[in-house]
Design an enzyme around this catalytic site. Structure first.
Site, mmCIF file in Angstrom:
data_model
loop_
_atom_site.group_PDB
_atom_site.id
_atom_site.type_symbol
_atom_site.label_atom_id
_atom_site.label_comp_id
_atom_site.label_asym_id
_atom_site.label_seq_id
_atom_site.Cartn_x
_atom_site.Cartn_y
_atom_site.Cartn_z
ATOM 1 N N TYR A 28 5.389 -0.097 14.047
ATOM 2 C CA TYR A 28 4.887 -0.215 12.670
ATOM 3 C C TYR A 28 5.948 0.233 11.686
ATOM 4 C CZ TYR A 28 4.272 4.867 12.681
ATOM 5 O OH TYR A 28 4.494 6.221 12.749
ATOM 6 N N CYS A 29 5.739 -0.206 10.430
ATOM 7 C CA CYS A 29 6.586 0.254 9.326
ATOM 8 C C CYS A 29 5.714 0.239 8.067
ATOM 9 C CB CYS A 29 7.829 -0.623 9.188
ATOM 10 S SG CYS A 29 7.483 -2.362 8.866
ATOM 11 N N THR A 30 6.321 0.286 6.903
ATOM 12 C CA THR A 30 5.531 0.425 5.674
ATOM 13 C C THR A 30 4.698 -0.813 5.357
ATOM 14 O OG1 THR A 30 7.389 1.729 4.866
ATOM 15 C CG2 THR A 30 5.692 1.142 3.264
ATOM 16 N N ILE A 75 1.631 0.170 7.213
ATOM 17 C CA ILE A 75 0.789 1.325 6.856
ATOM 18 C C ILE A 75 0.018 1.020 5.573
ATOM 19 C CG2 ILE A 75 0.797 3.800 6.334
ATOM 20 C CD1 ILE A 75 3.703 3.742 7.641
#
Ligand SMILES: [Zn+2]
Ligand SMILES: [Zn+2]
Length: 352
Positions: free
Chosen positions: A220-222, A249
Site C-alpha cells: 500500500y501507499c498513500t 490509505i
C-alpha cells in the site's frame, strides 16, 4: 539490464515544501472559501504532443474553476499518465469532475479519492501543472507499456478482510518513505527504511528474494500510484499474487470512517501538501526528534537547502525556529555555510 535514468523528480522529502508565510498568505487569499482535497492518478500512454496539449488545457481550465494543486503529466516513454492532487472549491467539485469526464480517451474512467475533511485553507497555494519524464521517480527505466500487467487492486473492504484473516502472518509492504511510515501505518507492515521511492523500489528485490512466486504480497501507499508501479514491477518478475490497496490509505480512511470495523491502520496518513497529514486514528506513534515528547507533527525545515521533513513538537519548533538542527539554524542566521548533503539519518541527530 535496466538503463539507469536520471530522476526527474526531486526527492519526496523536498516536496510540499512551503514558505514560512504560507498560512498567512493562504489565509488572506482564500479566507471565505471552502475547499475539498481531491486526488486521482491514471497510468496512461500519452504521446509527448498530447502531454503538452493537456498541460495547457488543464492549466487554463482548472485555474478558471479556482482549483489549486499539483498535477504531474508524463509521456508513455516513461511512467506516463497523470497524477493529480488538488484542492477544489466545494461548489466547483461537480464542474471539475465533469471537466475530467471529457478526457476519458486519455485517462479512462477516473476514480477519485477525497480528503477526510473540507478545509477553509486549501492544501496548496496555487495550481502547478508540470510535465515530467516519469509520474513517480524511479531508478529503473520503465515505460508505460511495462506497467500493463498490474497488481490485483483490492477495494478497502476486501483489503481489510484479507488482512484481518492473515493477521501477523501477512507479508505487507509499506511502499512509502520512512518518515511517512513513522507517523502512521498498517499493523504488521514492513517499513521501507528509505527516503525516496527510487530507493524503495530497489529494496523490493531484496525483500521478496526468499519468497515463492505464489506468495501473497500485499502493498500500500498513500493513493495507489506507487503500488501501481512497484506492484507491476513484481508481477513482471513473476510474482503472481501481488495485491495493492486500491485508492491507498486515502480510500481506506474513508472506508473506516463509514464502517464499524476497527482500523488496521494506526495514526496519521502523511500527505504531501500544506496539511502534511490526516488522522485516520488518534494514535500518536512518533516522538519529537529534539526532545522525545510524544508528537506526530511534521515540520519542514525552513533552510531552503535542507527542507527536511521531520517530527518536531511545538516547543522545539519555536526554540529551533522551524529548523531541523543547530546547523540549519546557524545557516539561517548567517553564522555557518550550509555543508550537509541531504542525509536524513546524519542530519537529525536525536538529542534524547
Ligand atoms: Zn520537542
Ligand atoms: Zn534543516
Amino acid at each position: 539490464m535496466f538503463k539507469r535514468i536520471l530522476g526527474n523528480v526531486t526527492p519526496l522529502t523536498r516536496k510540499g515544501t512551503l514558505p514560512n508565510f504560507y498560512s498567512l498568505f493562504v489565509t488572506r487569499r482564500f479566507l471565505s472559501k471552502k475547499f475539498k482535497p481531491i486526488a486521482f492518478y491514471s497510468i496512461a500512454p500519452l504521446t509527448e504532443n498530447r502531454v503538452l496539449t493537456l498541460r495547457n488545457v488543464l492549466e487554463k481550465d482548472l485555474s478558471s474553476l479556482g482549483v489549486v494543486g499539483r498535477i504531474y503529466i508524463a509521456p508513455e516513454q516513461g511512467v506516463g499518465g497523470i497524477n493529480c492532487q488538488m484542492a477544489v472549491p466545494v461548489d466547483k467539485v461537480d464542474s471539475v469532475k465533469e471537466f475530467f469526464d471529457g478526457f476519458k480517451n486519455d485517462f479512462g474512467t477516473i476514480e477519485y479519492t477525497q480528503g477526510m475533511q473540507d478545509t477553509s485553507l486549501p492544501n496548496f497555494d496555487k495550481l502547478r501543472v508540470l510535465v515530467k519524464k516519469n509520474l513517480v521517480s524511479i531508478r529503473q527505466h520503465v515505460t508505460t507499456q511495462d506497467l500493463a500487467v498490474q497488481p490485483h487492486h483490492l477495494t478497502p473492504e476486501d483489503w481489510h478482510k484479507q488482512l484481518s484473516q492473515q493477521k501477523d502472518e501477512v507479508f505487507l509492504l509499506d511502499m512509502r518513505n520512512q518518515y511517512e511510515y513513522n507517523v502512521g501505518h498498517f499493523d504488521h507492515a514492513i517499513k521501507m527504511d528509505v527516503d525516496t521511492f527510487r530507493e524503495g523500489i530497489h529494496l523490493l528485490d531484496q525483500l521478496v528474494a526468499d519468497k515463492s512466486k505464489q506468495k501473497d504480497i500485499f502493498m500500500y501507499c498513500t493513493g495507489g500510484i506507487r503500488c501501481s508501479v512497484a506492484g507491476s514491477y513484481l508481477r513482471k518478475k513473476g510474482y503472481e499474487n501481488v495485491k495493492m490497496l486500491k485508492g491507498g490509505i486515502n480510500a481506506y480512511g474513508h472506508y473506516i470512517k463509514e464502517s464499524t470495523n476497527t482500523s488496521l491502520f494506526k495514526g496519521k496518513n502523511f500527505t504531501f501538501d500544506g496539511r502534511r497529514g490526516e488522522a485516520i486514528t488518534n494514535h500518536v506513534l512518533t516522538q519529537c526528534y529534539h526532545c522525545g515528547s510524544s508528537c506526530d507533527h511534521i515540520t519542514n525545515c525552513v533552510n531552503t537547502r535542507c527542507h527536511l521533513l521531520f517530527v518536531q513538537c511545538e516547543a522545539c519548533k519555536s526554540k529551533m525556529k522551524h529548523t531541523c538542527s543547530n546547523h540549519c539554524h546557524n545557516v539561517l542566521e548567517g553564522k555557518e555555510e550550509y555543508q550537509l548533503d541531504y542525509d536524513y539519518h546524519r542530519q537529525v541527530a536525536k538529542a534524547w
